[in-house]
Design a protein around this motif. Sequence first.
Motif, PDB file in Angstrom:
ATOM      1  N   SER A  62     -30.252 -20.305 -25.319  1.00 46.82           N
ATOM      2  CA  SER A  62     -29.186 -21.017 -24.634  1.00 46.82           C
ATOM      3  C   SER A  62     -29.798 -21.870 -23.532  1.00 46.82           C
ATOM      4  N   PRO A  63     -29.232 -23.040 -23.290  1.00 42.57           N
ATOM      5  CA  PRO A  63     -29.763 -23.867 -22.203  1.00 42.57           C
ATOM      6  C   PRO A  63     -29.499 -23.258 -20.834  1.00 42.57           C
ATOM      7  N   GLY A  64     -28.549 -22.364 -20.747  1.00 43.88           N
ATOM      8  CA  GLY A  64     -28.296 -21.689 -19.485  1.00 43.88           C
ATOM      9  C   GLY A  64     -27.428 -22.515 -18.553  1.00 43.88           C
ATOM     10  N   THR A  65     -27.376 -22.055 -17.328  1.00 41.49           N
ATOM     11  CA  THR A  65     -26.528 -22.698 -16.321  1.00 41.49           C
ATOM     12  C   THR A  65     -27.029 -24.090 -15.974  1.00 41.49           C
ATOM     13  N   ILE A  66     -28.337 -24.237 -15.875  1.00 42.66           N
ATOM     14  CA  ILE A  66     -28.891 -25.556 -15.515  1.00 42.66           C
ATOM     15  C   ILE A  66     -28.587 -26.571 -16.614  1.00 42.66           C
ATOM     16  N   GLY A  67     -28.715 -26.182 -17.860  1.00 45.69           N
ATOM     17  CA  GLY A  67     -28.394 -27.090 -18.967  1.00 45.69           C
ATOM     18  C   GLY A  67     -26.923 -27.458 -18.989  1.00 45.69           C
ATOM     19  N   PHE A  68     -26.061 -26.467 -18.708  1.00 44.87           N
ATOM     20  CA  PHE A  68     -24.626 -26.753 -18.669  1.00 44.87           C
ATOM     21  C   PHE A  68     -24.305 -27.733 -17.555  1.00 44.87           C
ATOM     22  N   LEU A  69     -24.871 -27.509 -16.378  1.00 46.08           N
ATOM     23  CA  LEU A  69     -24.588 -28.408 -15.249  1.00 46.08           C
ATOM     24  C   LEU A  69     -25.105 -29.816 -15.509  1.00 46.08           C
TER      25      LEU A  69
END
Length: 98
Positions: free
Chosen positions: A25-32
């Motif tokens: 998963s790209p994680g929180t940084i990817g989502f932001l």
Amino acid sequence: MNLLMLLLTEATTTPTPVPDDTYNSPGTIGFLATFGITAIAVGLFFDMNRRVRRTRYRTEIRQKLAAEELANLEVAKPERPAPPAKPSRANPESDPNQ
């Protein structure tokens, strides 16, 4: 021999990970980052729409003002000077003034 057999069983019994079982998963940084790029794109779309609408309204107003100006424009012919007097065709001998 026991040592060799032990090494072979240790080497072959370890299961290899299956790529389908891992979850990346790209994680929180990817989502932001994705959310930020999307928000900027939506903002640019609204800004472009506003600018195009404003340009279209300005063009329509200019066309209406030009049409009103043409409707209010009075085209009058210039006044002509009086035509010159026609010379008399009488005989100069009969003219007593000469």
